[in-house]
Motif scaffolding. Structure first.
Motif, PDB file in Angstrom:
ATOM      1  N   GLU A   9       0.843  -1.194   0.000  1.00 44.83           N
ATOM      2  CA  GLU A   9       0.000   0.000   0.000  1.00 44.83           C
ATOM      3  C   GLU A   9       0.876   1.241   0.000  1.00 44.83           C
ATOM      4  O   GLU A   9       2.018   1.195   0.444  1.00 44.83           O
ATOM      5  N   GLY A  10       0.314   2.335  -0.480  1.00 47.03           N
ATOM      6  CA  GLY A  10       1.029   3.603  -0.554  1.00 47.03           C
ATOM      7  C   GLY A  10       0.790   4.221  -1.918  1.00 47.03           C
ATOM      8  O   GLY A  10      -0.224   3.964  -2.565  1.00 47.03           O
ATOM      9  N   ARG A  11       1.751   5.027  -2.366  1.00 45.91           N
ATOM     10  CA  ARG A  11       1.665   5.596  -3.716  1.00 45.91           C
ATOM     11  C   ARG A  11       2.351   4.594  -4.645  1.00 45.91           C
ATOM     12  O   ARG A  11       3.553   4.697  -4.933  1.00 45.91           O
ATOM     13  N   VAL A  12       1.563   3.595  -5.083  1.00 41.61           N
ATOM     14  CA  VAL A  12       2.139   2.475  -5.833  1.00 41.61           C
ATOM     15  C   VAL A  12       1.457   2.226  -7.177  1.00 41.61           C
ATOM     16  O   VAL A  12       1.800   1.280  -7.880  1.00 41.61           O
ATOM     17  N   GLN A  13       0.498   3.073  -7.531  1.00 39.28           N
ATOM     18  CA  GLN A  13      -0.112   2.963  -8.860  1.00 39.28           C
ATOM     19  C   GLN A  13       0.112   4.259  -9.625  1.00 39.28           C
ATOM     20  O   GLN A  13       0.076   5.343  -9.056  1.00 39.28           O
ATOM     21  N   GLY A  14       0.401   4.116 -10.915  1.00 37.00           N
ATOM     22  CA  GLY A  14       0.628   5.291 -11.756  1.00 37.00           C
ATOM     23  C   GLY A  14       2.008   5.903 -11.601  1.00 37.00           C
ATOM     24  O   GLY A  14       2.234   7.040 -12.020  1.00 37.00           O
ATOM     25  N   VAL A  15       2.931   5.159 -10.976  1.00 37.37           N
ATOM     26  CA  VAL A  15       4.281   5.690 -10.734  1.00 37.37           C
ATOM     27  C   VAL A  15       5.379   4.739 -11.245  1.00 37.37           C
ATOM     28  O   VAL A  15       6.538   4.882 -10.883  1.00 37.37           O
ATOM     29  N   GLY A  16       4.996   3.752 -12.068  1.00 41.98           N
ATOM     30  CA  GLY A  16       5.978   2.801 -12.589  1.00 41.98           C
ATOM     31  C   GLY A  16       6.371   1.720 -11.600  1.00 41.98           C
ATOM     32  O   GLY A  16       7.394   1.058 -11.758  1.00 41.98           O
ATOM     33  N   PHE A  17       5.557   1.526 -10.562  1.00 44.89           N
ATOM     34  CA  PHE A  17       5.891   0.573  -9.503  1.00 44.89           C
ATOM     35  C   PHE A  17       5.974  -0.862 -10.028  1.00 44.89           C
ATOM     36  O   PHE A  17       6.920  -1.582  -9.711  1.00 44.89           O
ATOM     37  N   ARG A  18       4.984  -1.277 -10.825  1.00 43.34           N
ATOM     38  CA  ARG A  18       4.998  -2.662 -11.324  1.00 43.34           C
ATOM     39  C   ARG A  18       6.194  -2.908 -12.244  1.00 43.34           C
ATOM     40  O   ARG A  18       6.868  -3.931 -12.135  1.00 43.34           O
ATOM     41  N   PHE A  19       6.476  -1.978 -13.136  1.00 46.16           N
ATOM     42  CA  PHE A  19       7.610  -2.117 -14.047  1.00 46.16           C
ATOM     43  C   PHE A  19       8.922  -2.197 -13.266  1.00 46.16           C
ATOM     44  O   PHE A  19       9.774  -3.050 -13.525  1.00 46.16           O
ATOM     45  N   SER A  20       9.063  -1.316 -12.285  1.00 46.26           N
ATOM     46  CA  SER A  20      10.284  -1.305 -11.468  1.00 46.26           C
ATOM     47  C   SER A  20      10.411  -2.586 -10.647  1.00 46.26           C
ATOM     48  O   SER A  20      11.503  -3.130 -10.478  1.00 46.26           O
ATOM     49  N   THR A  21       9.283  -3.091 -10.146  1.00 43.99           N
ATOM     50  CA  THR A  21       9.287  -4.345  -9.394  1.00 43.99           C
ATOM     51  C   THR A  21       9.732  -5.490 -10.279  1.00 43.99           C
ATOM     52  O   THR A  21      10.505  -6.359  -9.858  1.00 43.99           O
ATOM     53  N   LYS A  22       9.267  -5.507 -11.521  1.00 39.25           N
ATOM     54  CA  LYS A  22       9.682  -6.550 -12.462  1.00 39.25           C
ATOM     55  C   LYS A  22      11.188  -6.484 -12.708  1.00 39.25           C
ATOM     56  O   LYS A  22      11.861  -7.511 -12.763  1.00 39.25           O
ATOM     57  N   MET A  23      11.731  -5.288 -12.837  1.00 41.50           N
ATOM     58  CA  MET A  23      13.175  -5.143 -13.051  1.00 41.50           C
ATOM     59  C   MET A  23      13.962  -5.712 -11.867  1.00 41.50           C
ATOM     60  O   MET A  23      14.962  -6.408 -12.050  1.00 41.50           O
ATOM     61  N   VAL A  24      13.495  -5.439 -10.652  1.00 43.68           N
ATOM     62  CA  VAL A  24      14.146  -5.966  -9.445  1.00 43.68           C
ATOM     63  C   VAL A  24      14.055  -7.490  -9.429  1.00 43.68           C
ATOM     64  O   VAL A  24      15.038  -8.186  -9.157  1.00 43.68           O
ATOM     65  N   ALA A  25      12.873  -8.020  -9.724  1.00 44.87           N
ATOM     66  CA  ALA A  25      12.680  -9.473  -9.732  1.00 44.87           C
ATOM     67  C   ALA A  25      13.604 -10.135 -10.743  1.00 44.87           C
ATOM     68  O   ALA A  25      14.254 -11.151 -10.441  1.00 44.87           O
ATOM     69  N   ASP A  26      13.681  -9.564 -11.942  1.00 46.17           N
ATOM     70  CA  ASP A  26      14.553 -10.121 -12.985  1.00 46.17           C
ATOM     71  C   ASP A  26      16.011 -10.099 -12.538  1.00 46.17           C
ATOM     72  O   ASP A  26      16.759 -11.054 -12.753  1.00 46.17           O
TER      73      ASP A  26
END
Length: 90
Positions: A9-26
Motif C-alpha cells: 500500500e502507498g503511492r504504488v499505482q501510476g508511478v511505474g511501480f509494477r515495471f520497477s518491481t519486475k526489473m528488481v525481480a529479474d
C-alpha cells in the motif's frame, strides 16, 4: 524455494511501480506476477531462493520506483503459489 504473497500500500499505482518491481525481480532471479488492485494497492506472488526473496521484499519495502512511496507491506508465505518461468507485470 520460498513462495510469498505480498500486498503493498502507498503511492504504488501510476508511478511505474509494477515495471520497477519486475526489473528488481529479474535482477534477483525471482519469478511470479505483480498486479494493480482496485483498492489502489499492488499485490504480487513471488518465488525464489530464500536470500533472493528476502532481498526482493526489502527492495519492495523501499519502493523500487523513485516516484513511488510504500506505507505498508504485508508478506505471507504460501507454498500453494504456482511457479512461473519469469516475472510478469500485469
Amino acid at each position: 524455494m520460498r513462495k510469498v504473497r505480498i500486498q503493498v500500500e502507498g503511492r504504488v499505482q501510476g508511478v511505474g511501480f509494477r515495471f520497477s518491481t519486475k526489473m528488481v525481480a529479474d535482477e534477483l532471479g525471482v519469478t511470479g506476477v505483480v498486479r494493480n488492485e482496485m483498492d489502489g494497492s499492488v499485490s504480487m506472488e513471488a518465488c525464489g531462493e530464500d536470500s533472493a526473496i528476502e532481498q526482493f521484499i526489502q527492495r519492495v519495502k523501499e519502493s523500487p520506483s523513485p516516484a513511488g512511496s510504500v506505507s505498508n507491506v504485508q508478506v505471507e508465505d504460501d507454498p500453494s503459489i504456482k511457479e512461473r518461468k519469469k516475472f510478469i507485470a500485469n
